[in-house]
Design a protein around this motif. Structure first.
Motif, PDB file in Angstrom:
ATOM      1  N   ASP A 462       0.759  -1.091   0.018  1.00 37.20           N
ATOM      2  CA  ASP A 462      -0.236   0.182   0.006  1.00 37.20           C
ATOM      3  C   ASP A 462       0.832   1.057   0.110  1.00 37.20           C
ATOM      4  OD1 ASP A 462      -3.049   0.866   0.816  1.00 37.20           O
ATOM      5  OD2 ASP A 462      -1.553   2.274   1.796  1.00 37.20           O
ATOM      6  N   LEU A 463       0.870   2.064  -1.142  1.00 38.22           N
ATOM      7  CA  LEU A 463       1.501   3.185  -1.138  1.00 38.22           C
ATOM      8  C   LEU A 463       1.327   4.272  -0.057  1.00 38.22           C
ATOM      9  CD1 LEU A 463       1.912   3.627  -5.031  1.00 38.22           C
ATOM     10  CD2 LEU A 463       3.636   2.618  -3.539  1.00 38.22           C
ATOM     11  N   ALA A 464       0.265   4.409   0.493  1.00 35.83           N
ATOM     12  CA  ALA A 464      -0.001   5.252   1.286  1.00 35.83           C
ATOM     13  C   ALA A 464       0.654   4.961   2.781  1.00 35.83           C
ATOM     14  CB  ALA A 464      -1.581   5.536   1.437  1.00 35.83           C
ATOM     15  N   SER A 465       0.652   3.730   3.407  1.00 34.63           N
ATOM     16  CA  SER A 465       0.972   3.312   4.530  1.00 34.63           C
ATOM     17  C   SER A 465       2.418   2.703   4.436  1.00 34.63           C
ATOM     18  CB  SER A 465       0.035   2.399   5.059  1.00 34.63           C
ATOM     19  OG  SER A 465      -0.249   1.221   4.479  1.00 34.63           O
ATOM     20  N   GLY A 466       2.736   1.991   3.408  1.00 39.06           N
ATOM     21  CA  GLY A 466       3.949   1.180   3.102  1.00 39.06           C
ATOM     22  C   GLY A 466       3.706  -0.303   3.734  1.00 39.06           C
ATOM     23  N   LYS A 467       2.380  -0.409   4.034  1.00 42.18           N
ATOM     24  CA  LYS A 467       1.919  -2.008   4.508  1.00 42.18           C
ATOM     25  C   LYS A 467       2.254  -2.875   3.536  1.00 42.18           C
ATOM     26  CE  LYS A 467      -1.429  -4.163   7.077  1.00 42.18           C
ATOM     27  NZ  LYS A 467      -2.673  -4.280   7.888  1.00 42.18           N
ATOM     28  N   LEU A 468       2.741  -4.056   3.838  1.00 40.32           N
ATOM     29  CA  LEU A 468       2.896  -4.972   2.807  1.00 40.32           C
ATOM     30  C   LEU A 468       1.543  -5.970   2.799  1.00 40.32           C
ATOM     31  CD1 LEU A 468       6.842  -6.066   3.182  1.00 40.32           C
ATOM     32  CD2 LEU A 468       5.696  -4.610   1.524  1.00 40.32           C
ATOM     33  N   GLY A 469       1.381  -6.606   1.723  1.00 41.87           N
ATOM     34  CA  GLY A 469       0.130  -7.632   1.603  1.00 41.87           C
ATOM     35  C   GLY A 469       0.614  -8.852   1.231  1.00 41.87           C
ATOM     36  N   ILE A 470      -0.084  -9.483   0.148  1.00 39.57           N
ATOM     37  CA  ILE A 470       0.296 -10.909  -0.243  1.00 39.57           C
ATOM     38  C   ILE A 470       1.578 -11.066  -0.937  1.00 39.57           C
ATOM     39  CG2 ILE A 470      -2.144 -11.154  -0.635  1.00 39.57           C
ATOM     40  CD1 ILE A 470       0.088 -10.883  -3.680  1.00 39.57           C
ATOM     41  N   THR A 471       1.864 -12.156  -1.038  1.00 40.87           N
ATOM     42  CA  THR A 471       3.399 -12.581  -1.387  1.00 40.87           C
ATOM     43  C   THR A 471       3.191 -13.615  -2.504  1.00 40.87           C
ATOM     44  OG1 THR A 471       4.311 -12.441   0.715  1.00 40.87           O
ATOM     45  CG2 THR A 471       5.782 -13.483  -0.827  1.00 40.87           C
ATOM     46  N   LEU A 472       4.023 -13.320  -3.531  1.00 42.37           N
ATOM     47  CA  LEU A 472       3.866 -14.384  -4.797  1.00 42.37           C
ATOM     48  C   LEU A 472       5.292 -14.838  -5.127  1.00 42.37           C
ATOM     49  CD1 LEU A 472       1.659 -15.271  -6.565  1.00 42.37           C
ATOM     50  CD2 LEU A 472       2.148 -13.187  -8.165  1.00 42.37           C
ATOM     51  N   PRO A 473       5.535 -16.030  -5.411  1.00 42.05           N
ATOM     52  CA  PRO A 473       6.876 -16.396  -5.592  1.00 42.05           C
ATOM     53  C   PRO A 473       7.377 -15.890  -7.196  1.00 42.05           C
ATOM     54  CG  PRO A 473       5.495 -18.256  -5.705  1.00 42.05           C
ATOM     55  CD  PRO A 473       4.668 -17.369  -5.370  1.00 42.05           C
ATOM     56  N   GLY A 474       8.043 -14.972  -7.170  1.00 37.92           N
ATOM     57  CA  GLY A 474       8.302 -14.594  -8.792  1.00 37.92           C
ATOM     58  C   GLY A 474       9.208 -13.435  -8.809  1.00 37.92           C
ATOM     59  N   ILE A 475       9.594 -13.019  -9.932  1.00 40.36           N
ATOM     60  CA  ILE A 475      10.522 -12.161 -10.098  1.00 40.36           C
ATOM     61  C   ILE A 475      10.137 -10.852 -10.748  1.00 40.36           C
ATOM     62  CG2 ILE A 475      12.573 -13.573  -9.982  1.00 40.36           C
ATOM     63  CD1 ILE A 475      12.849 -13.298 -13.194  1.00 40.36           C
ATOM     64  N   ALA A 476       9.049 -10.691 -11.598  1.00 42.91           N
ATOM     65  CA  ALA A 476       8.562  -9.738 -12.109  1.00 42.91           C
ATOM     66  C   ALA A 476       7.209  -9.828 -12.549  1.00 42.91           C
ATOM     67  CB  ALA A 476       9.284  -9.328 -13.372  1.00 42.91           C
ATOM     68  N   ALA A 477       6.417  -9.148 -12.993  1.00 44.21           N
ATOM     69  CA  ALA A 477       4.681  -9.158 -13.133  1.00 44.21           C
ATOM     70  C   ALA A 477       4.316  -8.096 -14.021  1.00 44.21           C
ATOM     71  CB  ALA A 477       3.990  -9.411 -12.098  1.00 44.21           C
ATOM     72  N   ARG A 478       3.089  -8.290 -14.437  1.00 49.29           N
ATOM     73  CA  ARG A 478       2.237  -7.212 -15.118  1.00 49.29           C
ATOM     74  C   ARG A 478       0.785  -7.609 -14.782  1.00 49.29           C
ATOM     75  NH1 ARG A 478       6.554  -5.691 -15.825  1.00 49.29           N
ATOM     76  NH2 ARG A 478       7.849  -5.160 -17.580  1.00 49.29           N
ATOM     77  N   TYR A 479      -0.007  -6.434 -14.648  1.00 48.65           N
ATOM     78  CA  TYR A 479      -1.250  -6.428 -14.107  1.00 48.65           C
ATOM     79  C   TYR A 479      -2.157  -6.212 -15.563  1.00 48.65           C
ATOM     80  CZ  TYR A 479      -5.802  -5.536 -12.299  1.00 48.65           C
ATOM     81  OH  TYR A 479      -7.211  -5.570 -12.111  1.00 48.65           O
ATOM     82  N   VAL A 480      -2.773  -7.022 -15.683  1.00 47.29           N
ATOM     83  CA  VAL A 480      -3.729  -7.044 -16.839  1.00 47.29           C
ATOM     84  C   VAL A 480      -5.072  -6.609 -16.392  1.00 47.29           C
ATOM     85  CG1 VAL A 480      -4.633  -8.152 -18.963  1.00 47.29           C
ATOM     86  CG2 VAL A 480      -2.498  -8.992 -17.792  1.00 47.29           C
ATOM     87  N   VAL A 481      -5.413  -5.399 -17.112  1.00 47.92           N
ATOM     88  CA  VAL A 481      -6.788  -4.789 -16.460  1.00 47.92           C
ATOM     89  C   VAL A 481      -8.108  -5.566 -16.938  1.00 47.92           C
ATOM     90  CG1 VAL A 481      -8.288  -2.742 -16.674  1.00 47.92           C
ATOM     91  CG2 VAL A 481      -5.821  -2.592 -16.358  1.00 47.92           C
ATOM     92  N   GLU A 482      -7.601  -6.103 -18.398  1.00 52.44           N
ATOM     93  CA  GLU A 482      -8.890  -6.732 -19.017  1.00 52.44           C
ATOM     94  C   GLU A 482      -9.536  -8.054 -18.391  1.00 52.44           C
ATOM     95  OE1 GLU A 482      -6.488  -4.306 -22.387  1.00 52.44           O
ATOM     96  OE2 GLU A 482      -6.240  -5.291 -20.417  1.00 52.44           O
ATOM     97  N   ALA A 483      -8.274  -8.659 -17.812  1.00 55.37           N
ATOM     98  CA  ALA A 483      -8.472 -10.107 -17.240  1.00 55.37           C
ATOM     99  C   ALA A 483      -8.499  -9.900 -15.693  1.00 55.37           C
ATOM    100  CB  ALA A 483      -7.515 -10.858 -17.806  1.00 55.37           C
ATOM    101  N   LYS A 484      -8.375  -8.592 -15.165  1.00 50.96           N
ATOM    102  CA  LYS A 484      -8.295  -8.797 -13.863  1.00 50.96           C
ATOM    103  C   LYS A 484      -7.243  -9.991 -13.178  1.00 50.96           C
ATOM    104  CE  LYS A 484     -12.841  -6.579 -13.103  1.00 50.96           C
ATOM    105  NZ  LYS A 484     -14.192  -6.833 -12.539  1.00 50.96           N
ATOM    106  N   ALA A 485      -6.053  -9.856 -13.911  1.00 56.47           N
ATOM    107  CA  ALA A 485      -5.057 -10.975 -13.485  1.00 56.47           C
ATOM    108  C   ALA A 485      -3.671 -10.436 -13.332  1.00 56.47           C
ATOM    109  CB  ALA A 485      -5.244 -12.116 -14.474  1.00 56.47           C
ATOM    110  N   LEU A 486      -2.643 -11.089 -12.698  1.00 60.04           N
ATOM    111  CA  LEU A 486      -1.401 -10.850 -12.596  1.00 60.04           C
ATOM    112  C   LEU A 486      -0.879 -11.979 -13.652  1.00 60.04           C
ATOM    113  CD1 LEU A 486      -0.389 -10.116  -8.805  1.00 60.04           C
ATOM    114  CD2 LEU A 486      -0.170  -8.433 -11.038  1.00 60.04           C
TER     115      LEU A 486
END
Length: 857
Positions: A462-486
């Motif tokens: 979260d950019l406002a608080s710096g609080k970390l959330g879910i963790t995913l094993p990987g090195i890079a990602a892209r968010y796809v708006v049309e599919a609501k998926a990483l």
């Protein structure tokens, strides 16, 4: 032509460039204008990006006065832009009225009576862009408003990667209020700009004079600005009007077929998926230096052009130049982007107007317009990730201290966004992506230790608080708006997808495998997704590496042993007598091919064409070999149980290995002094990399020598033991420094000027050699008069297409005892065309995979 020129010549105004004469000569038409000793407004904007508010208003009111004069004489300029506004001692003068009129005559009538479209896309009015037959003075008002918008904000109201994109935005999108991009703009000026940029000519100022008067009237307001900035009417209600909808429809029909094709290709999710290998130009090859080369690919937002890091071979001296290239998917040719030398990790802005990139290896971040223009320096210190664009047209990046910062894509001061918490157990952050809502991000983190991508993970923040959330094993990602998926890459090169709620930053289903064999690279991966298309680079086409001697005099290179090559050389060290090379090989042995889990062991090669002998056998990350002063022993860093300590063994491989040092931090490498009295090591701590030293026979432990807030590593002691050279990033980029030894507090001198690494002393201590930050240039510093009077000079540059190999924390560079030759690692030059893949209509494949996992995107 002549008649129209004479009409313009009759206009006399202090802010209109006059025409002196016109006529014909040898069947050519000509006209004569005065020479103006000054510059264009375009040149001034290119130099300063944004102008002062008072200066911007002064220039605009003067031009408005000139246009009002011309309009009252029946002349519409039709091509108002910064290039056509000349500045003479700061006084603006409008040029090229005659050009518009002459072209009008060629079209068979005055420009106010024809639908001919003349103008520069960024400054066209909507009616001009859609080839309306009636172009009135209000079209010039719109263009002048666009010029003022750029003077205030640094960019025209609408930008895009192509003329078609710009025109589409002009006729369909509202320009962002200038106060959103520059808060200091007075309300009346912002209101005047907004009124001048209205889509319908009738909603604009009735004259250029009225525009100029509004700019100097503090009480002027317009439309919804009367309601303290509430803009719901402008954002929603106006475009429901039938006339306005018809106008928008006409605009869409009037744009090029390419724009129609672009829009058409984005929407359907059931189009046939096409997967194609891409062959790049032989003169603009994809940069290749093994997996140490950072991420190299990016797509423009429409998915129709590829931006990549390439090597251009200089025809003059056959040296290689690394820069960015753009390759439209519908073209066979790539075009270099000027001002992008040493670029890595490209990222295209969401509107397609700019590409940001890292300069060298964490030396800084810059941006250039995709359509051409000068580079803009954005950030230059403590950078730990490539650039990531946000929806606010800011460039975000991570610092070495775990802070997310941002800077406007137009340049300016950087500002802190949030501070990330320390990683439990220690570690570093090193990759970043901003979500479309601008409120969240994905960051990459690596636990404490060496650069081991197998332990890399992605974590929501979260950019406002710096609080970390879910963790995913990987090195890079892209968010796809049309599919609501990483869509993300794991450390083994698998392409994965998982449903993801970007607002809540939570996973909504099970990961699905899409492909394998994607490259895994330093600081990310070769992967991008835009406009429904996907691009990535295949792994496993790296060929082999070889060790070569390079002559100091001319830079000519020759293999040490033409029969000796391997998959990956990680680090090496030349023996004190110069007859043997200790080398760490990732792959298992000479001429091996990596299958399954790679092994890293230390070997000793008899130079030049002698045998190679294995020194370690466990394959547990044995690296960074170093010789003791007598050449009898080799020390090396070895990873045992997830922790890296320092070990040594006899250089002939006889006897058992011995533990030299085991510290809380991971040991990167060691150096033994020429008199055998000192051991110096560099370590990777959770906060910084430091240099420690132990006086052998006096101390029993390693004590801090250089332990500052920034990184210090790659130490090398002078032969007389009086100086220590090392690399530090204290200036924001990697540079070579020298200090007295062991009294390092007695002085400090920066030896490299524009980035440096791999310092190594000559055998007589009179010279210090080092490489440029990308490893391809070799320098010598004359140390005979001391480091304070060191004279530096470049010896040579790599003359191969792939350049020399370089590792961030290991050395692949040494010098012969006579100082006439250097040892380097290089890639065998092979044809690597076809290692890029484009997947068209990837959304079809992605949604099918998510559906197969019984997940509704």
């Amino acid at each position: 032509f002549v008649v129209e020129i004479k009409t313009t010549a009759a206009m006399q105004h202090p802010h209109i460039l006059p025409l002196f004469d016109s006529g014909t000569a040898d069947s050519f038409l000509y006209y004569v204008m005065p020479f103006i000793d000054g510059e264009t407004l375009r040149a001034k904007l290119d130099r300063e990006t944004q102008l002062g508010i008072d200066e911007s208003v002064r220039i605009t009111t003067a031009v408005a006065d000139a246009l009002d004069y011309a309009h009252r004489h029946g002349v519409v300029h039709r091509d108002i832009k910064p290039e056509n506004i000349l500045l003479h001692d700061g006084r603006p003068m409008v040029a090229d009225f005659g050009i518009a009129l002459a072209l009008s005559a060629a079209a068979g009538g005055r420009m106010t009576e024809t639908g001919m479209s003349l103008g520069t896309p960024h400054y066209m009015s909507p009616e001009q862009a859609t080839a309306e037959k009636e172009i009135t003075a209000r079209s010039d008002v719109y263009s002048l408003g666009s010029v003022l918008y750029e003077m205030l904000t640094g960019n025209p109201p609408h930008t895009g990667a192509s003329a078609q994109q710009i025109i589409m935005k002009i006729v369909t999108e509202e320009a962002a209020p200038v106060t959103k991009l520059r808060k200091a703009v007075p309300p009346n000026v912002a209101a005047a700009v907004a009124k001048s940029l209205e889509k319908l000519p009738a909603d604009r100022f009735e004259s250029a004079k009225a525009f100029g008067e509004a700019l100097v009237n503090p009480g002027f307001r317009h439309g919804t600005m009367m309601m303290a900035g509430v803009s719901s009417e402008r954002g929603g209600g106006r475009w429901r009007d039938p006339f306005t909808l018809g106008f928008a429809a006409l605009a869409v029909l009037a744009t090029a077929v390419a724009a129609w094709t672009m829009l058409r290709s984005r929407s359907p999710s059931n189009l046939t998926v096409g997967r194609y290998a891409v062959v790049l130009d032989s003169t603009a090859q994809l940069a290749f230096r093994g997996n140490a080369e950072p991420a190299r690919l990016a797509l423009t937002p429409d998915g129709q052009s590829l931006v990549y890091v390439g090597y251009r071979i200089s025809a003059q001296n056959r040296t290689t130049v690394r820069e960015l290239f753009i390759r439209p998917l519908g073209s066979m040719n790539s075009r270099a982007l000027p001002g992008t030398d040493r670029a890595v990790m490209p990222a295209v802005s969401w509107d397609g107007s700019l590409v940001a990139f890292m300069v060298g290896y964490r030396a800084g971040i810059s941006a250039v317009p995709l359509g051409g223009g000068p580079a803009i320096a954005l950030a230059d210190s403590a950078i730990a990730s490539g650039p990531a664009w946000g929806p606010d047209r800011f460039v975000y990046y991570l610092t070495t201290s775990g802070t997310i910062r941002r800077v406007s894509g137009n340049g300016g001061p950087t500002e802190e966004v949030t501070q990330l918490p320390p990683i439990p157990g220690g570690g570093t952050y090193g990759w970043l992506m901003i979500f479309p809502d601008g409120r969240g991000a994905l960051v990459g983190q690596r636990p404490t230790g060496l650069a081991d991508d197998s332990r890399f993970s992605l974590q929501a923040v979260d950019l406002a608080s710096g609080k970390l959330g879910i963790t995913l094993p990987g090195i890079a990602a892209r968010y796809v708006v049309e599919a609501k998926a990483l869509v993300y890459i794991t450390t083994d090169g698998s392409l994965m997808a998982v449903p993801f709620d970007a607002a809540a930053r939570e996973l909504r289903g099970r990961p699905q495998s899409l492909a394998t064999g994607v490259t895994v690279r330093a600081g990310g991966t070769d992967l991008d997704l835009a406009g429904g298309n996907l691009t990535y680079a295949l792994a496993g086409i790296s060929g082999t590496e070889y060790i070569a001697w390079v002559n100091r005099a001319d830079g000519m290179m020759a293999a040490v042993d033409t029969a000796w090559h391997d998959v990956e050389f990680e680090s090496f060290a030349l023996s004190p007598d110069g007859t043997r090379l200790a080398i760490s090989i990732n792959g298992g042995g000479s001429n091996s091919v990596v299958t399954g889990k790679s092994r890293e062991d230390v070997w000793v090669k008899q130079l030049d064409r002698g045998p190679i002998t294995r020194i370690t056998f466990n394959g547990d990350g044995n690296s960074a070999p170093a010789w003791t002063a007598d050449g009898q022993y080799l020390s090396y860093a070895a990873e045992r149980g997830g922790h890296t300590s320092l070990w040594r063994r006899r250089a002939d491989g006889v006897g058992e290995e011995q533990l030299v040092a085991d510290l809380p931090e991971d040991i990167l490498e060691a150096r033994w002094s020429g008199d055998g009295a000192w051991l110096v090591v560099s370590v990777a701590g959770s906060a910084s990399w430091d240099i420690l030293a132990m006086h052998l026979g006096v101390d029993s432990t390693l004590r801090p020598l250089l332990a500052e807030a920034h990184r210090e590593w790659k130490p090398d002691l002078s032969p007389d033991g009086k100086w220590v050279a090392y690399v530090s990033n204290e200036s924001g980029s990697d540079q070579v420094f020298v200090r007295p030894f062991p009294g390092v507090e007695e002085g400090k001198w920066q030896i490299s000027l524009e980035g440096g690494t791999d310092p190594v002393w000559s055998a007589d201590g009179r010279e210090l050699f080092f490489r440029s930050e990308d490893g391809n240039e070799v320098f010598a510093a004359d140390m005979s008069r001391g480091p304070g009077l060191a004279e530096r000079r470049k010896l040579f540059k790599a003359q191969t297409a792939d350049g020399f190999e370089i590792n961030t924390d290991d050395r692949l560079f040494s010098v012969s005892r006579d100082g006439r030759r250097f040892l380097v690692s290089a890639n065998r030059e092979e044809d690597r065309s076809g290692n890029l893949v484009i997947v068209q209509n990837f959304l079809t494949e992605l949604k099918a995979a998510l559906a197969a996992g019984q997940v509704k995107p």
